[in-house]
Every structure is written in structure tokens, then in C-alpha cells.
Motif scaffolding. Structure first.
Motif, mmCIF file in Angstrom:
data_model
loop_
_atom_site.group_PDB
_atom_site.id
_atom_site.type_symbol
_atom_site.label_atom_id
_atom_site.label_comp_id
_atom_site.label_asym_id
_atom_site.label_seq_id
_atom_site.Cartn_x
_atom_site.Cartn_y
_atom_site.Cartn_z
ATOM 1 N N LYS A 114 39.328 42.009 51.781
ATOM 2 C CA LYS A 114 39.723 41.005 50.785
ATOM 3 C C LYS A 114 41.024 41.429 50.109
ATOM 4 O O LYS A 114 41.829 40.595 49.705
ATOM 5 C CB LYS A 114 38.606 40.796 49.776
ATOM 6 C CG LYS A 114 37.386 40.119 50.422
ATOM 7 C CD LYS A 114 36.406 39.588 49.400
ATOM 8 C CE LYS A 114 35.115 39.098 50.043
ATOM 9 N NZ LYS A 114 35.230 37.813 50.728
ATOM 10 N N ALA A 139 43.525 32.593 43.378
ATOM 11 C CA ALA A 139 43.263 33.106 42.036
ATOM 12 C C ALA A 139 44.079 34.380 41.800
ATOM 13 O O ALA A 139 44.288 35.159 42.729
ATOM 14 C CB ALA A 139 41.777 33.438 41.917
ATOM 15 N N VAL A 183 35.425 37.277 38.621
ATOM 16 C CA VAL A 183 34.757 37.460 39.914
ATOM 17 C C VAL A 183 35.043 38.858 40.457
ATOM 18 O O VAL A 183 36.196 39.289 40.474
ATOM 19 C CB VAL A 183 35.226 36.374 40.914
ATOM 20 C CG1 VAL A 183 34.498 36.510 42.248
ATOM 21 C CG2 VAL A 183 34.993 34.983 40.331
ATOM 22 N N LYS A 225 34.645 41.340 43.753
ATOM 23 C CA LYS A 225 34.404 41.281 45.207
ATOM 24 C C LYS A 225 34.562 42.646 45.850
ATOM 25 O O LYS A 225 35.574 43.315 45.656
ATOM 26 C CB LYS A 225 35.416 40.331 45.873
ATOM 27 C CG LYS A 225 35.395 38.919 45.328
ATOM 28 C CD LYS A 225 36.319 37.996 46.122
ATOM 29 C CE LYS A 225 36.128 36.560 45.662
ATOM 30 N NZ LYS A 225 36.882 35.587 46.457
ATOM 31 N N VAL A 242 30.062 39.399 46.752
ATOM 32 C CA VAL A 242 30.808 38.690 45.715
ATOM 33 C C VAL A 242 29.904 38.408 44.518
ATOM 34 O O VAL A 242 28.821 37.863 44.670
ATOM 35 C CB VAL A 242 31.362 37.354 46.259
ATOM 36 C CG1 VAL A 242 32.031 36.548 45.158
ATOM 37 C CG2 VAL A 242 32.342 37.612 47.397
ATOM 38 N N VAL A 257 30.002 36.403 41.002
ATOM 39 C CA VAL A 257 30.688 35.509 40.071
ATOM 40 C C VAL A 257 30.050 35.769 38.704
ATOM 41 O O VAL A 257 28.943 35.323 38.434
ATOM 42 C CB VAL A 257 30.533 34.040 40.507
ATOM 43 C CG1 VAL A 257 31.241 33.104 39.531
ATOM 44 C CG2 VAL A 257 31.069 33.837 41.923
ATOM 45 N N GLU A 279 38.998 39.103 40.445
ATOM 46 C CA GLU A 279 39.885 37.940 40.372
ATOM 47 C C GLU A 279 39.436 36.875 39.394
ATOM 48 O O GLU A 279 38.272 36.823 38.979
ATOM 49 C CB GLU A 279 40.133 37.351 41.766
ATOM 50 C CG GLU A 279 38.925 36.715 42.409
ATOM 51 C CD GLU A 279 39.269 36.055 43.745
ATOM 52 O OE1 GLU A 279 40.034 36.624 44.536
ATOM 53 O OE2 GLU A 279 38.749 34.952 43.996
ATOM 54 N N GLU A 280 40.381 36.059 39.061
ATOM 55 C CA GLU A 280 40.210 34.930 38.160
ATOM 56 C C GLU A 280 39.087 34.033 38.661
ATOM 57 O O GLU A 280 38.984 33.765 39.865
ATOM 58 C CB GLU A 280 41.542 34.157 38.155
ATOM 59 C CG GLU A 280 41.540 32.821 37.488
ATOM 60 C CD GLU A 280 42.741 31.970 37.939
ATOM 61 O OE1 GLU A 280 42.958 30.930 37.313
ATOM 62 O OE2 GLU A 280 43.439 32.346 38.900
ATOM 63 N N PHE A 281 38.254 33.547 37.757
ATOM 64 C CA PHE A 281 37.236 32.564 38.108
ATOM 65 C C PHE A 281 37.924 31.211 38.258
ATOM 66 O O PHE A 281 38.651 30.770 37.373
ATOM 67 C CB PHE A 281 36.177 32.488 37.004
ATOM 68 C CG PHE A 281 35.215 31.350 37.171
ATOM 69 C CD1 PHE A 281 34.151 31.454 38.051
ATOM 70 C CD2 PHE A 281 35.389 30.166 36.456
ATOM 71 C CE1 PHE A 281 33.267 30.395 38.220
ATOM 72 C CE2 PHE A 281 34.503 29.105 36.630
ATOM 73 C CZ PHE A 281 33.440 29.221 37.507
ATOM 74 N N MET A 282 37.700 30.576 39.407
ATOM 75 C CA MET A 282 38.296 29.253 39.634
ATOM 76 C C MET A 282 37.220 28.185 39.490
ATOM 77 O O MET A 282 36.166 28.279 40.116
ATOM 78 C CB MET A 282 38.914 29.170 41.026
ATOM 79 C CG MET A 282 40.106 30.085 41.225
ATOM 80 S SD MET A 282 40.875 29.835 42.825
ATOM 81 C CE MET A 282 39.706 30.602 43.924
ATOM 82 N N GLU A 313 34.198 23.289 46.024
ATOM 83 C CA GLU A 313 34.608 24.026 47.222
ATOM 84 C C GLU A 313 34.586 23.137 48.467
ATOM 85 O O GLU A 313 33.785 22.224 48.580
ATOM 86 C CB GLU A 313 33.685 25.215 47.451
ATOM 87 C CG GLU A 313 33.997 26.381 46.544
ATOM 88 C CD GLU A 313 33.058 27.551 46.787
ATOM 89 O OE1 GLU A 313 33.230 28.251 47.791
ATOM 90 O OE2 GLU A 313 32.160 27.752 45.967
ATOM 91 N N LYS A 367 25.779 26.579 49.138
ATOM 92 C CA LYS A 367 25.439 28.009 49.206
ATOM 93 C C LYS A 367 24.191 28.384 48.415
ATOM 94 O O LYS A 367 23.527 29.357 48.743
ATOM 95 C CB LYS A 367 26.630 28.845 48.749
ATOM 96 C CG LYS A 367 27.780 28.720 49.748
ATOM 97 C CD LYS A 367 28.758 29.869 49.707
ATOM 98 C CE LYS A 367 29.662 29.812 50.925
ATOM 99 N NZ LYS A 367 31.067 29.885 50.662
ATOM 100 N N MET A 417 39.153 25.999 46.940
ATOM 101 C CA MET A 417 38.659 25.457 45.671
ATOM 102 C C MET A 417 39.572 24.287 45.315
ATOM 103 O O MET A 417 40.791 24.441 45.233
ATOM 104 C CB MET A 417 38.697 26.532 44.583
ATOM 105 C CG MET A 417 37.977 26.146 43.320
ATOM 106 S SD MET A 417 36.183 25.979 43.543
ATOM 107 C CE MET A 417 35.625 27.674 43.409
ATOM 108 N N VAL A 433 39.828 30.422 48.201
ATOM 109 C CA VAL A 433 38.758 31.297 47.724
ATOM 110 C C VAL A 433 38.666 32.496 48.666
ATOM 111 O O VAL A 433 38.528 33.636 48.246
ATOM 112 C CB VAL A 433 37.408 30.550 47.683
ATOM 113 C CG1 VAL A 433 36.283 31.487 47.247
ATOM 114 C CG2 VAL A 433 37.482 29.349 46.765
ATOM 115 N N GLU A 434 38.736 32.230 49.950
ATOM 116 C CA GLU A 434 38.645 33.304 50.944
ATOM 117 C C GLU A 434 39.127 32.794 52.287
ATOM 118 O O GLU A 434 39.174 31.584 52.529
ATOM 119 C CB GLU A 434 37.184 33.746 51.109
ATOM 120 C CG GLU A 434 36.302 32.628 51.619
ATOM 121 C CD GLU A 434 34.933 33.057 52.136
ATOM 122 O OE1 GLU A 434 34.738 34.255 52.376
ATOM 123 O OE2 GLU A 434 34.075 32.185 52.318
#
Ligand code: AMP
Ligand code: GLY
Length: 422
Positions: free
Chosen positions: A105, A120, A143, A145, A155, A157, A187-190, A194, A216, A275, A284-285
């Protein structure tokens, strides 16, 4: 041509189901496959040690296989595609250096930062103190990870600072994910909705697929713990044609170009987890393979020869392949074992597998054959896909088929595709 497919889950059943429709495919060998895959025409499950790359190469040469398709991320991150390409064997899936987009990541975030791909803001932390100081500075939600592969579980959150600090202790102090958590990305929460946008690429040409959305969380209304995915649908209306184009231009195309520029040419399926909020699309990934269970809804919409596309991704001629999509919708409902994503029983006999109504397919995800009977062998047992003119009708089809399959402790979400229908 003979094709070898690596993997055993619902994604691989969907890949196999589409590959055997290709006139180019005379025989499909699947290692290790599953009982649902074994029922497909032209198909044979084979026992190969996927971690033993030399054994795979020897097998491919001995059988005269013309294409190897790698389903899951682990063999790609381990360099299986490199070994095959070094032996002049066509393969669908990125080399090890390119698979790092999912395998690390930190690498993925650094590539996005370097090439201005929207995501993010973040910090890569090599030790607990730095990580905790960053959380103190930024506050929650935030977040955390694990850097490496953690089977989708690395991950957290965190809605509170305490949760984030505890996650850092778990990953970096207690090494809950082993070496994968030695480094973390914070990282920043977005906020937003999704969507998954997958693309075929040969390293130059990028062809986005139909956007899909995964569910999910285990419970209806997206409540409860995270899972590997409880259901999907496509097309996902949240990614409007304009936003899909934007994702192509600001995410997929620049990332493929960036990887080539870095000498890490990316070939195969590039999965962007996005996102979406208003007209903003952020990453996001990235994953280095098809999504599971996204594949179970995306491939039934593909109106093209998958084997032809995959060969073109390997030999750099994707620009010469016509890729069309059916103007219809697909919904996949995952039928899981009671207790999942926690612990669950295995070995429950499954009935009704041959009663799938028209325009539905039952993909096997966690099943096993014992004494001629198909029994449960995983948390996510089946992915039941329905297709129809629109999402609502496709959803009805999927649930019609779900009602046919039975095993002790079976459960599924009842609201797959709710965001598209609200
Ligand atoms: P990943 O494995 O990176 O996709 O993360 C798993 C899930 O965590 C994602 O599907 C999101 O639901 C959530 N997630 C990851 N990163 C963020 C973020 N920066 N903001 C909000 N949710 C996130
Ligand atoms: N469905 C999420 C994934 O394949 O990573």
C-alpha cells in the motif's frame, strides 16, 4: 488452445465460465479449481502446487498450454507471472514489480502521489511512535492500513483516535498481520460511496470494464463486520458515464502510463477501488487482479472473447481487440455459512445446485466434493448471479436462484443492490 487457470474461488469460477465460452479455448485446466468449475464443459481440475513456480512451468510446457490466467493476488505478488514470461509462456496478470500496486500500500500511495492520481492524503510510518504521533496530529476518523497483503483484513477505519492507536499496536506492536504490518499507511478518512472499476490493460491501452459495487459488510443496510464481499451488482449507477470517463482519465490511464514509465509495465486486470462523492473520484486502493465477487457480475456483461482479450493484454495488442458490453444488468448474492466472517462450520451438504433458473448462474466459492456430494468448505460458499434488463429484475432473478440452494446454516444479505434501487 489449452488454458491453465490458477485459483479456486467464486472469481475463478466466473473466469472459467467465461473462458470456456471462447472458441479459442479447447481445454481449460484449473489448479486447483472447485466442484462448480469441474462441472463446466471442456474443463478439468488439476492438483498443482501454486507456490512451486518451477512445477507450474514444467506442467505448462508438458501440456502445451497456450495461456495461463492467474486469479488471486498472492501468486502474482510472489512473481509467478515473471517466471512464466521468462519461459515465453503467455500469461494474464502483472509481473511482481507491477503487482506491488496491491502488494504494498505504501508503494501504491507513493505512485499516486508522484503522478498526481487523486487519493486520500497519507503518511507511511515505519515505527509505532511516528504512527501514533500522526494520529494525534490528525485526529479521527482516520484509516490505518497494514502495508502488505493481509487477505483483505489489514484495514481499520477508525472512528475514534483510540481505535486508531489500538490498530497501530495490533499491526506494529503485536504483528497481527506478520510482516505485512511492519510498516503502516495512515490516511485520511474519505466519505462517499464506493465503486469498483476494473480495466483490461496491455501496459499501453487501457479498457475499463463496467463499474460495479461490492457490499463489504455482513449485514443488511451495510451494518456489522467487514467481509470479503457479500454481493455485487453492475452497472453501478454511482459511477455515471461522466465519472467513469473521469476515473479512466485521472486514475486508470495515468497509473498504467506511470507504471510503464517506472519500468514496471502493468499487464492484466487493474482494479481501482474508488470513493465517489459528488463529482469527485478518489482511489481507495488498487488491486492487481479481478475482484471477488465483482467478477461474478462484470464478466456476465462482457460481450467479447475473454481469451482473446487476455492474450492481447499479454502481447501488447489490446488496441486491436473489440470489446463490447451487453446492455443488461447483473446482481450477485453471496450465500455464506452461519458465523461468517467469524468462525463457521464446514462440510454441510448443499442441495439445489442444479436447479438454477434461466439467466442465473451459481458460482462456487467455498465448496468441496466429498463422496460424490458437494459440501460447504468456506465462509462464502456460493455466489449466485442473475442477469436481466435492469438491476431490479436481475436482483429478482438472483434471489429466485438463491431460494433453490439449501444447506444447514446458509444465510445471505437480502438487500444486495439497495443503493442502486433507492
Ligand atoms: P482497502 O483494502 O484499502 O480497500 O480497504 C478496505 C475497505 O476499507 C475499503 O473498501 C473501504 O470501505 C475502507 N477504506 C479504506 N480506505 C479508506 C479511506 N481512506 N476512507 C474511508 N474508507 C476507507
Ligand atoms: N471485492 C473486493 C476485492 O476483490 O478486493
Amino acid at each position: 488452445m489449452k488454458v491453465l487457470l490458477i485459483g479456486s474461488g467464486g472469481r475463478e469460477h466466473a473466469l472459467a465460465w467465461k473462458l470456456v465460452q471462447s472458441e479459442l479455448v479447447e481445454e481449460l485446466l484449473v489448479a486447483p479449481g472447485n466442484p462448480g468449475i469441474a462441472m463446466l464443459p471442456k474443463t478439468l481440475n488439476v492438483a498443482l502446487d501454486v507456490d512451486n513456480h518451477e512445477e507450474i512451468v514444467d506442467y505448462v510446457k508438458a501440456c502445451g498450454i497456450g495461456l495461463v490466467v492467474v486469479g488471486p493476488e498472492a501468486p502474482l505478488v510472489a512473481g509467478l507471472a515473471d517466471v512464466l514470461r521468462a519461459n515465453n509462456i503467455p500469461v494474464f496478470g502483472p509481473n511482481k514489480a507491477a503487482a506491488e500496486l496491491e502488494g504494498s500500500k505504501a508503494f501504491s500511495k507513493e505512485m499516486m502521489a508522484k503522478y498526481n492520481i487523486p487519493t486520500a492524503f497519507y503518511k507511511i510510518c515505519e515505527d509505532v511512535e511516528t504512527a501514533k504521533a500522526y494520529v494525534e496530529e490528525k485526529g479521527a476518523p482516520i484509516v490505518v492500513k497494514a502495508d502488505g497483503l493481509a487477505a483483505g483484513k489489514g484495514v481499520v477505519v477508525a472512528m475514534t483516535k483510540e481505535e486508531a492507536l489500538a490498530a497501530i499496536d495490533d499491526m506494529m506492536g503485536d504483528m497481527k498481520f506478520g510482516a505485512a504490518g511492519a510498516r503502516v499507511v495512515i490516511e485520511e478518512f474519505m466519505d462517499g460511496e464506493e465503486a469498483s472499476l476494473l480495466a483490461f490493460t496491455d501496459g499501453k491501452t487501457v479498457v475499463p470494464m463496467i463499474a460495479s459495487q461490492d457490499h463489504k459488510r455482513v449485514g443488511d443496510g451495510d451494518k456489522g463486520p467487514n467481509t470479503g464481499g457479500m454481493g455485487t451488482y453492475a452497472p453501478a449507477p454511482v459511477l455515471t458515464p461522466e465519472l467513469r470517463q473521469k476515473a479512466y482519465e485521472t486514475v486508470l490511464k495515468p497509473m498504467v502510463a506511470a507504471m510503464a514509465k517506472e519500468g514496471k509495465t502493468y499487464q492484466g486486470c487493474l482494479y481501482a477501488g474508488l470513493m465517489v462523492k459528488g463529482d469527485s473520484v478518489k482511489v481507495v486502493e488498487f488491486n492487481c487482479r479481478f475482484g471477488d465477487p465483482e467478477t461474478q457480475v462484470v464478466l456476465p456483461l462482457l460481450d467479447a472473447d475473454l481469451a482473446e482479450i487476455m492474450l492481447a493484454c499479454d502481447n501488447g495488442t489490446l488496441d486491436r481487440v473489440t470489446i463490447n458490453w451487453h446492455d443488461r444488468a447483473a446482481v450477485c448474492v453471496v450465500v455464506a455459512s452461519e458465523g461468517y466472517p467469524g468462525s463457521y462450520a464446514k462440510g454441510k451438504e448443499i442441495s439445489g445446485l442444479d436447479e438454477a433458473p434461466e439467466n442465473t448462474v451459481i458460482f462456487h466459492a467455498g465448496t468441496k466434493e466429498v463422496d460424490g456430494k458437494v459440501v460447504t468448505a468456506g465462509g462464502r460458499v456460493l455466489g449466485v448471479t442473475g442477469f436481466a434488463a435492469d438491476i431490479r429484475a436481475a436482483k429478482d432473478k438472483a434471489y429466485e436462484a438463491v431460494a433453490k440452494v439449501k444447506f444447514e446454516g446458509a444465510f445471505c444479505r437480502k438487500d444486495i443492490a439497495w443503493r442502486a434501487l433507492k
